[in-house]
Design an enzyme around this catalytic site. Structure first.
Site, short mmCIF file in Angstrom:
data_model
loop_
_atom_site.label_atom_id
_atom_site.label_comp_id
_atom_site.label_asym_id
_atom_site.label_seq_id
_atom_site.Cartn_x
_atom_site.Cartn_y
_atom_site.Cartn_z
N HIS A 1 -10.34 1.20 1.55
CA HIS A 1 -10.18 2.18 2.64
C HIS A 1 -11.47 2.05 3.46
CE1 HIS A 1 -8.85 6.07 4.50
NE2 HIS A 1 -10.09 5.94 4.94
N HIS B 1 -4.68 -0.63 5.64
CA HIS B 1 -4.25 0.16 6.79
C HIS B 1 -5.22 0.08 7.98
CE1 HIS B 1 -7.02 3.04 5.03
NE2 HIS B 1 -6.17 3.62 4.22
N HIS C 1 1.58 5.40 -1.74
CA HIS C 1 1.24 6.57 -2.57
C HIS C 1 2.52 7.13 -3.16
CE1 HIS C 1 -2.89 6.66 -1.01
NE2 HIS C 1 -2.33 6.22 0.10
N ASP D 1 1.42 2.68 3.52
CA ASP D 1 0.57 3.85 3.34
C ASP D 1 1.39 5.13 3.43
OD1 ASP D 1 -1.70 5.31 2.80
OD2 ASP D 1 -2.41 5.31 4.87
N HIS E 1 0.87 -1.20 0.00
CA HIS E 1 0.00 0.00 0.00
C HIS E 1 0.89 1.23 0.00
CE1 HIS E 1 -3.80 2.23 1.45
NE2 HIS E 1 -2.88 3.15 1.21
N ALA F 1 -4.23 14.84 5.39
CA ALA F 1 -4.00 13.56 6.07
C ALA F 1 -2.93 12.77 5.33
CB ALA F 1 -5.29 12.77 6.11
N LYS G 1 -9.17 -0.37 -6.18
CA LYS G 1 -9.23 0.29 -4.87
C LYS G 1 -10.59 0.94 -4.63
CE LYS G 1 -7.79 1.89 -0.99
NZ LYS G 1 -6.62 2.62 -0.54
N ASN H 1 -5.11 7.24 -6.25
CA ASN H 1 -5.82 8.49 -5.92
C ASN H 1 -5.07 9.73 -6.39
OD1 ASN H 1 -3.89 8.02 -3.87
ND2 ASN H 1 -5.07 9.13 -2.33
N1 NCD Z 1 -3.52 7.76 4.57
C1 NCD Z 1 -3.69 9.05 4.43
O1 NCD Z 1 -3.85 9.74 5.45
N2 NCD Z 1 -3.69 9.66 3.22
C2 NCD Z 1 -3.61 9.02 1.94
C3 NCD Z 1 -4.92 8.44 1.50
C4 NCD Z 1 -5.31 7.18 2.23
O2 NCD Z 1 -4.60 6.17 2.19
O3 NCD Z 1 -6.37 7.14 2.85
C5 NCD Z 1 -3.15 10.05 0.90
O4 NCD Z 1 -3.26 9.79 -0.29
O5 NCD Z 1 -2.62 11.09 1.31
ZN ZN Z 2 -3.21 5.12 1.50
ZN ZN Z 3 -6.75 5.07 2.82
#
Ligand code: NCD
Ligand code: ZN
Ligand code: ZN
Length: 344
Positions: free
Chosen positions: A137, A175, A16, A248, A14, A264, A100, A42
């Protein structure tokens, strides 16, 4: 006392990576440690087609430093109006590994997410047929539900019915942050698994308020109380093949985190495997790290295990205060503090 640890090269289930210049800034951190990573879709706009996933895959490959072997495993962003044929197209292109599900409004860039799972029945049936995993999620978005209860309520309202309606669908509860989720997965069917982040193993919600508000400890799902953290550690070191590593790691520029309405996400890719090593060592379970980080995920996804190894040494090092991030900087987890393990 263990001072050196060699394990099969891990994968991040997982992650980003973002895009463009920010992709270039963060990708080397992940590629240094991990052989593969499940790359979240995303982006803005989200990656909703097999064609877009292939193009994003190519951009990641191009952004890799020369000579670094790293394989991005791509995902599609589920929307209310995705057609079942998109799953067929995705299966024909071997770069796409999963789809996802973001409940609309649940997290960063989730405005195009799903408003009702009923609208996705045809797509989910096709995924079940094709053996394509659904990554979730798992938080409800109702304003009336307390932010700390959103994962637990998601299980009752959406996850239980989903598993009942599509009993053959492979599902990864991403997560997880609560005892409720850890127990639900432990007791669930073999087609249900979960990823656990390093930060949810290492910190409880006090970390958001130590001496003042700590925006760099804000992520979604939000950190929970200590009893939940302990339940996650228990699950991670249990030896159950249905819990595996997913960082994550979610980079946001410093200016977007330290803001009136901060984003976040925590950036952990700079030290991911080292942070997990700390958590497993604290639990007296360093011997369980290899399966969690390098074996169970690939087994669940039906992909081959990696064959090379990495070595970690018990050696304290200082995390930089910030990392360059396009025209801003990133504040990594533990900025200005030390980490007890170091990748050799
Ligand atoms: N985990 C997070 O707080 N943020 C993630 C999105 C996600 O995984 O929910 C993001 O893309 O910034
Ligand atoms: Zn994430
Ligand atoms: Zn998430």
């Amino acid at each position: 006392m263990t001072t050196q640890l060699t394990i099969i090269r891990p994968d991040d289930w997982h992650l980003h990576l973002r895009d463009g210049e920010t992709l270039k800034a963060v990708l080397p951190d992940t590629a240094r440690q991990f052989a593969r990573a499940i790359v979240m879709p995303n982006l803005r706009p989200p990656v909703t087609t097999a064609e877009a996933a292939r193009a994003y895959y190519n951009r990641i490959k191009l952004a890799l430093p020369a000579g670094v072997a790293f394989e991005p495993l791509m995902t599609l962003y589920l929307t209310d109006n995705m057609a079942a044929e998109e799953i067929v197209r995705a299966r024909q292109d071997d770069v796409v590994q999963a789809v996802k599900l973001y409940p609309a409004g649940a997290t960063t860039n989730s405005d195009s997410g799903v408003t009702s799972l009923a609208k996705c029945a045809a797509v989910l049936a096709e995924m079940e047929k094709q053996g394509m995993p659904l990554l979730i999620h798992g938080e409800v978005t109702d304003a009336e539900i307390d932010v700390f209860d959103r994962e637990k309520v998601f299980i009752e309202r959406h996850l239980q019915p989903l598993l009942k309606d599509f009993p053959g669908l492979k599902v990864v509860f991403e997560h997880i942050t609560t005892k409720d989720a850890a127990e639900f997965v432990t007791q669930g069917p073999s087609n249900l698994a979960a990823t656990i982040t390093a930060h949810h193993l290492l910190m409880n919600r006090n970390a958001m308020f130590t001496g003042g508000i700590r925006p760099h400890h804000y992520c979604l799902p939000v950190l929970k109380r200590e009893t939940h953290r302990q339940a996650l550690v228990k699950a991670a070191i249990s030896g159950s093949p249905r819990f595996f590593l997913g960082t994550d790691s979610a980079p946001h520029p410093k200016s977007a985190k330290e803001a009136t309405c901060g984003c976040a996400g925590m950036y952990t890719a700079h030290a991911a495997i080292e942070l997990y090593a700390e958590a497993f060592e604290a639990a007296g379970a360093l011997d369980k790290l290899e399966n969690f980080a390098s074996v169970y995920g690939s087994d669940f996804y039906g992909l081959p295990r990696n064959t090379d190894t990495i070595t970690l040494r018990k050696e304290s090092w200082l995390v930089p205060e910030s990392i360059p991030f396009a025209d801003d900087v990133l504040v990594p987890l533990r900025a200005g503090q030390t980490i007890a393990w170091k990748l050799a």
